[in-house]
Design an enzyme around this catalytic site. Sequence first.
Site, PDB file in Angstrom:
ATOM      1  N   CYS A  46     -32.680 -16.156  28.024  1.00 23.91           N
ATOM      2  CA  CYS A  46     -32.519 -14.879  28.959  1.00 23.91           C
ATOM      3  C   CYS A  46     -32.003 -14.903  30.404  1.00 23.91           C
ATOM      4  O   CYS A  46     -31.478 -16.254  30.728  1.00 23.91           O
ATOM      5  CB  CYS A  46     -33.952 -14.145  29.092  1.00 23.91           C
ATOM      6  SG  CYS A  46     -35.014 -15.093  30.361  1.00 23.91           S
TER       7      CYS A  46
ATOM      8  N   GLU B   6     -38.056 -22.541  28.034  1.00 25.39           N
ATOM      9  CA  GLU B   6     -36.859 -23.180  28.873  1.00 25.39           C
ATOM     10  C   GLU B   6     -37.402 -23.452  30.463  1.00 25.39           C
ATOM     11  O   GLU B   6     -37.206 -24.614  30.828  1.00 25.39           O
ATOM     12  CB  GLU B   6     -35.739 -22.342  29.118  1.00 25.39           C
ATOM     13  CG  GLU B   6     -35.164 -21.916  27.973  1.00 25.39           C
ATOM     14  CD  GLU B   6     -35.353 -20.672  27.177  1.00 25.39           C
ATOM     15  OE1 GLU B   6     -34.487 -19.701  26.851  1.00 25.39           O
ATOM     16  OE2 GLU B   6     -36.450 -20.145  27.468  1.00 25.39           O
TER      17      GLU B   6
ATOM     18  N   HIS C 104     -41.583 -19.149  29.833  1.00 22.43           N
ATOM     19  CA  HIS C 104     -40.504 -19.065  28.864  1.00 22.43           C
ATOM     20  C   HIS C 104     -40.349 -20.789  28.441  1.00 22.43           C
ATOM     21  O   HIS C 104     -40.583 -21.672  29.401  1.00 22.43           O
ATOM     22  CB  HIS C 104     -39.162 -18.571  28.862  1.00 22.43           C
ATOM     23  CG  HIS C 104     -39.201 -17.012  29.096  1.00 22.43           C
ATOM     24  ND1 HIS C 104     -38.134 -16.466  29.213  1.00 22.43           N
ATOM     25  CD2 HIS C 104     -40.380 -16.185  29.456  1.00 22.43           C
ATOM     26  CE1 HIS C 104     -38.568 -14.992  29.092  1.00 22.43           C
ATOM     27  NE2 HIS C 104     -39.911 -14.764  29.560  1.00 22.43           N
TER      28      HIS C 104
ATOM     29  N   CYS D  29     -34.209 -17.493  32.696  1.00 16.68           N
ATOM     30  CA  CYS D  29     -33.852 -18.828  32.351  1.00 16.68           C
ATOM     31  C   CYS D  29     -32.381 -19.397  32.452  1.00 16.68           C
ATOM     32  O   CYS D  29     -32.233 -20.534  32.932  1.00 16.68           O
ATOM     33  CB  CYS D  29     -34.317 -19.020  30.873  1.00 16.68           C
ATOM     34  SG  CYS D  29     -36.107 -18.716  30.669  1.00 16.68           S
TER      35      CYS D  29
END
Length: 149
Positions: free
Chosen positions: A83, A55, A53, A86
Amino acid sequence: MTPDHEFMARALELARAAEAAGEVPVGAVLVKEGRIIGEGFNRPISTHDPTAHAEMVALRAGAATVGSYRLLDTTLYVTLEPCAMCAAAMVHARVKRLVFAARDPKAGAAGSVFNIVQHPALNHSVDCEEGVLAGECSAMLKGFFKARR
């Protein structure tokens, strides 16, 4: 333009790069002392990595830059609310502040579905601010998913 807007604008550029690569358009920028130390955009599809992701990519880059997994006194700018994965990584890395643009009502873990970044049972809490360039980031995400349907 405030620093928050400037760094979120960079995250939005990264989100556009993700979209161009066929990924969900999310970008992230990690800042320490007014300087970008890590950045990333979503890449789980192209890398076959569920943890890639935006992040996570930015946190990994920032940790490599400072030479530590502790990212003290940093701010993470993200175009979409993080999410659970993260958000937990931010807590473990001791990120000081999170600035995100658009809320994620289905998976957001900074207040929408969960609030991992400020959960009282955890040993670190991340300061949060939302809404910086929310309109632009939200429109990009909505357009991406509309085109996919």
